[in-house]
Write a protein that holds these residues in place. Structure first.
Motif, PDB file in Angstrom:
ATOM      1  N   GLN A 120     -45.563 -41.407 -13.002  1.00  0.00           N
ATOM      2  CA  GLN A 120     -44.582 -42.212 -13.727  1.00  0.00           C
ATOM      3  C   GLN A 120     -45.153 -42.760 -15.035  1.00  0.00           C
ATOM      4  O   GLN A 120     -44.736 -43.791 -15.528  1.00  0.00           O
ATOM      5  CB  GLN A 120     -44.040 -43.328 -12.824  1.00  0.00           C
ATOM      6  N   GLU A 169     -46.463 -31.484  -3.615  1.00  0.00           N
ATOM      7  CA  GLU A 169     -46.537 -32.505  -2.553  1.00  0.00           C
ATOM      8  C   GLU A 169     -47.994 -32.652  -2.180  1.00  0.00           C
ATOM      9  O   GLU A 169     -48.653 -31.673  -1.817  1.00  0.00           O
ATOM     10  CB  GLU A 169     -45.718 -32.035  -1.343  1.00  0.00           C
ATOM     11  N   THR A 184     -40.822 -32.015   3.078  1.00  0.00           N
ATOM     12  CA  THR A 184     -40.532 -32.074   1.639  1.00  0.00           C
ATOM     13  C   THR A 184     -40.275 -30.688   1.070  1.00  0.00           C
ATOM     14  O   THR A 184     -39.463 -30.532   0.153  1.00  0.00           O
ATOM     15  CB  THR A 184     -41.749 -32.657   0.878  1.00  0.00           C
ATOM     16  N   PRO A 190     -48.004 -41.146  -4.558  1.00  0.00           N
ATOM     17  CA  PRO A 190     -48.069 -41.413  -3.117  1.00  0.00           C
ATOM     18  C   PRO A 190     -46.979 -42.334  -2.594  1.00  0.00           C
ATOM     19  O   PRO A 190     -46.797 -42.432  -1.393  1.00  0.00           O
ATOM     20  CB  PRO A 190     -49.453 -42.029  -2.920  1.00  0.00           C
ATOM     21  N   SER A 191     -46.252 -43.015  -3.492  1.00  0.00           N
ATOM     22  CA  SER A 191     -45.122 -43.798  -2.975  1.00  0.00           C
ATOM     23  C   SER A 191     -43.838 -43.437  -3.694  1.00  0.00           C
ATOM     24  O   SER A 191     -42.861 -44.175  -3.649  1.00  0.00           O
ATOM     25  CB  SER A 191     -45.388 -45.300  -3.088  1.00  0.00           C
ATOM     26  N   ALA A 192     -43.832 -42.276  -4.323  1.00  0.00           N
ATOM     27  CA  ALA A 192     -42.628 -41.855  -5.043  1.00  0.00           C
ATOM     28  C   ALA A 192     -41.605 -41.270  -4.083  1.00  0.00           C
ATOM     29  O   ALA A 192     -41.950 -40.493  -3.195  1.00  0.00           O
ATOM     30  CB  ALA A 192     -42.994 -40.818  -6.097  1.00  0.00           C
ATOM     31  N   THR A 193     -40.355 -41.612  -4.284  1.00  0.00           N
ATOM     32  CA  THR A 193     -39.297 -40.929  -3.551  1.00  0.00           C
ATOM     33  C   THR A 193     -39.092 -39.555  -4.183  1.00  0.00           C
ATOM     34  O   THR A 193     -39.549 -39.294  -5.296  1.00  0.00           O
ATOM     35  CB  THR A 193     -37.966 -41.694  -3.643  1.00  0.00           C
ATOM     36  N   ILE A 194     -38.377 -38.706  -3.472  1.00  0.00           N
ATOM     37  CA  ILE A 194     -38.092 -37.373  -4.004  1.00  0.00           C
ATOM     38  C   ILE A 194     -37.257 -37.492  -5.278  1.00  0.00           C
ATOM     39  O   ILE A 194     -37.430 -36.738  -6.227  1.00  0.00           O
ATOM     40  CB  ILE A 194     -37.353 -36.539  -2.933  1.00  0.00           C
ATOM     41  N   LEU A 222     -36.893 -36.978 -11.109  1.00  0.00           N
ATOM     42  CA  LEU A 222     -36.647 -37.616 -12.402  1.00  0.00           C
ATOM     43  C   LEU A 222     -37.877 -37.506 -13.306  1.00  0.00           C
ATOM     44  O   LEU A 222     -37.746 -37.381 -14.530  1.00  0.00           O
ATOM     45  CB  LEU A 222     -36.233 -39.076 -12.226  1.00  0.00           C
ATOM     46  N   GLU A 240     -37.384 -39.893  -7.450  1.00  0.00           N
ATOM     47  CA  GLU A 240     -38.281 -40.284  -8.539  1.00  0.00           C
ATOM     48  C   GLU A 240     -39.123 -39.097  -9.010  1.00  0.00           C
ATOM     49  O   GLU A 240     -39.383 -38.947 -10.210  1.00  0.00           O
ATOM     50  CB  GLU A 240     -39.192 -41.433  -8.091  1.00  0.00           C
ATOM     51  N   ARG A 276     -46.636 -35.338  -6.898  1.00  0.00           N
ATOM     52  CA  ARG A 276     -45.847 -36.477  -6.416  1.00  0.00           C
ATOM     53  C   ARG A 276     -46.748 -37.690  -6.253  1.00  0.00           C
ATOM     54  O   ARG A 276     -47.822 -37.597  -5.662  1.00  0.00           O
ATOM     55  CB  ARG A 276     -45.248 -36.108  -5.056  1.00  0.00           C
ATOM     56  N   ILE A 324     -48.204 -38.833   1.067  1.00  0.00           N
ATOM     57  CA  ILE A 324     -47.659 -40.141   0.733  1.00  0.00           C
ATOM     58  C   ILE A 324     -48.439 -41.230   1.465  1.00  0.00           C
ATOM     59  O   ILE A 324     -49.164 -40.972   2.413  1.00  0.00           O
ATOM     60  CB  ILE A 324     -46.163 -40.239   1.099  1.00  0.00           C
ATOM     61  N   ARG A 325     -48.266 -42.436   0.980  1.00  0.00           N
ATOM     62  CA  ARG A 325     -48.971 -43.559   1.598  1.00  0.00           C
ATOM     63  C   ARG A 325     -48.092 -44.164   2.693  1.00  0.00           C
ATOM     64  O   ARG A 325     -46.973 -44.564   2.441  1.00  0.00           O
ATOM     65  CB  ARG A 325     -49.286 -44.609   0.542  1.00  0.00           C
ATOM     66  N   ARG A 377     -51.289 -40.317  -9.817  1.00  0.00           N
ATOM     67  CA  ARG A 377     -51.306 -41.666 -10.398  1.00  0.00           C
ATOM     68  C   ARG A 377     -50.534 -41.722 -11.715  1.00  0.00           C
ATOM     69  O   ARG A 377     -50.166 -42.793 -12.177  1.00  0.00           O
ATOM     70  CB  ARG A 377     -52.746 -42.101 -10.672  1.00  0.00           C
ATOM     71  N   ASN A 378     -50.349 -40.592 -12.342  1.00  0.00           N
ATOM     72  CA  ASN A 378     -49.642 -40.550 -13.624  1.00  0.00           C
ATOM     73  C   ASN A 378     -48.219 -40.024 -13.512  1.00  0.00           C
ATOM     74  O   ASN A 378     -47.579 -39.769 -14.522  1.00  0.00           O
ATOM     75  CB  ASN A 378     -50.429 -39.699 -14.629  1.00  0.00           C
TER      76      ASN A 378
END
Lengths: 337, 337, 337, 337
Positions: free
Chosen positions: C189, C236, C254, C210-214, C219, C216, C208, C239-240, C186-187
């Motif tokens: 980003q 990993e 991944t 749950p909706s982050a791209t690789i 980064l 992101e 990672r 993901i949602r 959840r953190n």
């Protein structure tokens, strides 16, 4: 089925639901909670679409309890189904490997493939003669001619032939050649085709559609089983998600989940599931470790010049190496491959 | 097409790609960047599958530049296609409304529906005679008998008949009754069916599959157009996402996006797109405001007792109210409805 | 960066883009194709947001070519980063295992866990003292007291302590106890937190979202690396997606994908990745087979009475059995564990 | 809560669940069905995590019945919450419009924006001073200086100031300037920040995370409400799906769904929800038609040279035109704007 009433549902609302439930030949059991009333519906309500209750005034939600599929359910048949066609065994502790090109391109190509995958340990040969393609401008397969080439490859190697059927009208032709019929991901909910395939007695490899839930997959299998064809293998080949670095997202937890819900064996397709050759070896190994009953893999003598799916096909050497790795894992886990 | 080489690609790797590109009858244009080399591929490369280049050693990525569809493209035909069948007009500033029950259940039901939706302003009647259902145990439609009931409803009201076809083999029968053929979401990539429908000259309502990209939808339309049938309407009916509070997620930005990419008109289906009657009125209004060329809506005389989809069907009154609201919005935006 | 112009872009449109590119200190290379013009942008354009070009009239699309992350990139640092904290080694052919309860609940609980997971082969102990919880009404962790209990468990067993930090302001406290800082999904980003963690020299396990791209995820790692903290492990944890039969969808491809793009080691979390204890053993095995550099697993002395995540926690015995299986697979693949 | 037992659950399994339920101070109501037993749990079980029951042997599934949020629930407070800050009114039939640049870049820019959006009918000014950015190399905002420029724009125009806060530690500073605090999508589950914002009495615009369920969004709101701050607006800004033709997928059915579940007003952000300026006007119109209580829109004097989000920002003229269209729709629907 559990009917959850809204907090402000009236006694009349509740009564209406009870009457509706009883009109369906089921029993309604009303439970008054601290904030809401819920009505438990008792009886075989598989054929009752939950929404026919959801629509009543005062209803907040309807939650199904019984799985909507029956013949496919592990609760109905405890022991795992094992599919055996000559040397191909899938299920019951044996991992069967189906390998070959995406499309049959020539007799030379398919026979070379057959020999190579057999030498590396595969017991079945995949190869598409009827190709469902996203674009009308892509290569659509050699059709009857392709099936004949598959038959030649079988005659040369003894491998079991797995090939896709895309329409009910093609079944008389395709069943003449195929040992196993593949129903592709795009046709997983082509019910006319599922029914037709259910009327044959040829084993079926049913691929999960990229946005199909597990329940939808099992209901698709149920169409085939319901026709009297009990030899169904399920195939996880990746789902569509927000991820773009792989062609599809391959969710391996499906394997153990399905094995808990159904007695049908589960095959994994790491070629379509990743869409990139370099990811296929590790995901094949992971599939075996996850408990898969079988693998289906794309192999081509010259991927760079394949007419379809070259980018996810392995060379003969890559396939042989992958098989060697997978076999080590299978052995470590006490399974045959 | 742009071929992006890896940072450590050798001169030989680059040369190999150039040779491959030229062997396909295209021109390669090499650009040496600060960190990488990219090769621009010039020429009509729609039929070249990007992966045939991606697979070469030293290639990091291949990015297509031309859309893979042609006849459907707005770049090929600038003016919007307008579909007109008697009173039903879809496209060109007129919003056509197709309404009716999910399934035809009886003559009485379909005729009552036809009268009610006509009175409220619909110009076409939907109604399923062949029903693709997720479970083999659900109601599968009245088939030929259902089509005849639709014809009766047409005779009584003059409404245009829109009904689904699920297999190529049913076309001779279905085209006898249908004014517009519906290809359902589950069959969006049933290419055999698309080709067969493309061979007719009956207008087609093509529904987007719940996990289809816009490119896949336009390629499915291309199959029909390529057969010579130019009367294709696209239908957004919701996609499958992680959201569970609606049956599907209805992405209305599709409307303006599609209108920029294609000349084909865009119809929205808020009934399937939400899966809950109470969300349909606001999403119908939103669809009109988003610029939809048409709406397709489920309406039933008695949703609580519908044989399918009752939970997302409107009553006659709900439909009439929704039409009134949508008409106000259309007027405010200077469009006809 | 490749700027693709529309088919109807004018010479003036093209010229404007060229001027803009050059104003950014980059070189523009114009290629006139059969149907479109494309402009290749040459130079280090990582800091140029592609959309600043996309917005120009006549531009159809802008495609970035360079990855936007640098320090995390495998192209910058070829050899894999190995994280070593005392006995915990992650990367370079050694699989490190981090195990323990979701939340620290009592000294007795955490010490018992520490002993059990150490006996089974784990080299690090996980345990949450600061718990980010979806509901404000759920157990929020023992905070400082929990950290002290972790320290006691470390004193007793020598295990490396991995614990989550949820806010920059807590770092002075948490770094006093933690051997490895966990940044939760959840953190991922929460850039203020990433920067603060980047200012420490404590190794970081970055989960990672749950909706982050690789991209992101990398980064987010770049934020930490950019602060001077080079000891980052990526995790990993699922993901949602539209799937609901597992809590998240665990995409094991991944692992190999990340290993190709970055030198940072990759840890997998099958507990959160599945959300059901019975799926954790097979997915742990699959993670090892997929090439994971580490595992993080939830283990609890009495999952049925855990204050959080009991439904995905293994008992001591289940953990020991899973370790035994994973070790066999690691050995079969020639890796240490 | 409904506990569904497996078909082969024993009487002892059932008894164990009953004992557990009663140990939590709740009542268990056992219903023996045709194939399974279900146990209805009666009492306020919001704080009981369903998984603490799910983990018991013989349990197939646990289905919660009560929503886990309370203060946010429409069942608790029937009448809609209206947020009013000077001229900005959101909710209760009035549509409030918040407009301005993504980032505050200079006093000149923000004041020009403020004047233009006010002239077109906006009553609040958005503008980021603290910018959470995916890449550490992107522009991160002017911070305190940016807040001061916002204050100048307010002094000049009287507009209500909406600006993002990214960390609890910044609140003393940000609340000095902000009329409304924005919690961004990436921070929707930054609970420390939610708690801190809940301790203020400044109205909050809470954005939905791109993979957050509606339940998670309402629980995030619950954190703020639970702190005593009752002025919360929810903001739908698009979710992450497999679609790539828009930056996010904007699901407008969220509006009516939320309005049925909560009394809090719902604002839509078509700029982030589409990611392309040309899609913003039609999606703004659709948002109003869908029943949104407010809009938040990105507007920039010169989008081509914006320091962030230019590709989704409208020019002053585009904004004024969009406002005119939206106002017509609002009027047609009998709402104020």
């Amino acid at each position: 089925m559990i009917v959850v009433m809204k907090t402000d549902a009236t006694a009349a609302d509740i009564q209406k639901v009870v009457v509706k439930v009883e009109s369906l030949g089921l029993k309604a059991h009303t439970i008054v909670g601290a904030e809401r009333t819920v009505i438990a519906v008792v009886g075989d309500n598989r054929k009752v679409y939950k929404e026919s209750l959801e629509i009543h005034p005062g209803v907040a939600e309807v939650m199904p309890i019984l799985a909507p599929y029956k013949i496919a359910s592990r609760e109905v048949k405890k022991d795992p189904t094992v599919i055996q066609v000559r040397d191909l065994v899938i299920g019951g502790g044996t991992i069967g490997v189906i390998a070959g090109p995406c499309s049959v391109e020539s007799e030379e190509q398919i026979v070379a493939c057959a020999r190579a995958v057999k030498a590396a340990g595969a017991t079945a040969l995949r190869g598409g003669a009827f190709k469902p393609r996203t674009s009308p401008y892509s290569f659509q397969g050699l059709k009857k001619e392709g099936l004949e080439m598959m038959a030649t490859a079988r005659a040369e190697t003894g491998l079991v032939i797995v090939t896709e059927v895309v329409a009910a009208e093609d079944l008389p032709l395709v069943t003449k050649y195929a040992d196993v019929l593949q129903v592709g991901a795009r046709n997983m909910q082509n019910y006319r085709l599922l029914e037709a395939v259910g009327d044959t007695r040829t084993p079926v490899l049913l691929k999960r559609g990229p946005s199909a839930t597990i329940e939808e997959l099992l209901l698709a299998a149920e169409y085939i089983l319901n026709g009297g064809n009990s030899q169904v293998m399920l195939c996880e080949r990746g789902i569509r998600t927000f991820e773009t670095h792989t062609r599809f997202t391959l969710p391996l937890a499906t394997v153990a989940y399905l094995q808990a819900k159904t007695h049908l064996p589960v095959v994994v397709d790491p070629s379509h599931g990743t869409g990139h050759t370099y990811l296929v070896p590790s995901m094949s190994a992971a599939s075996v470790a996850a408990g898969a009953d079988g693998l289906i893999l794309e192999v081509h003598p010259d991927p760079q010049n394949a007419k379809s799916d070259g980018y996810q096909s392995m060379t003969f050497k890559e396939f042989a190496d992958t098989m060697a790795t997978c076999r080590k894992i299978a052995e470590a886990l006490g399974r045959k491959m």
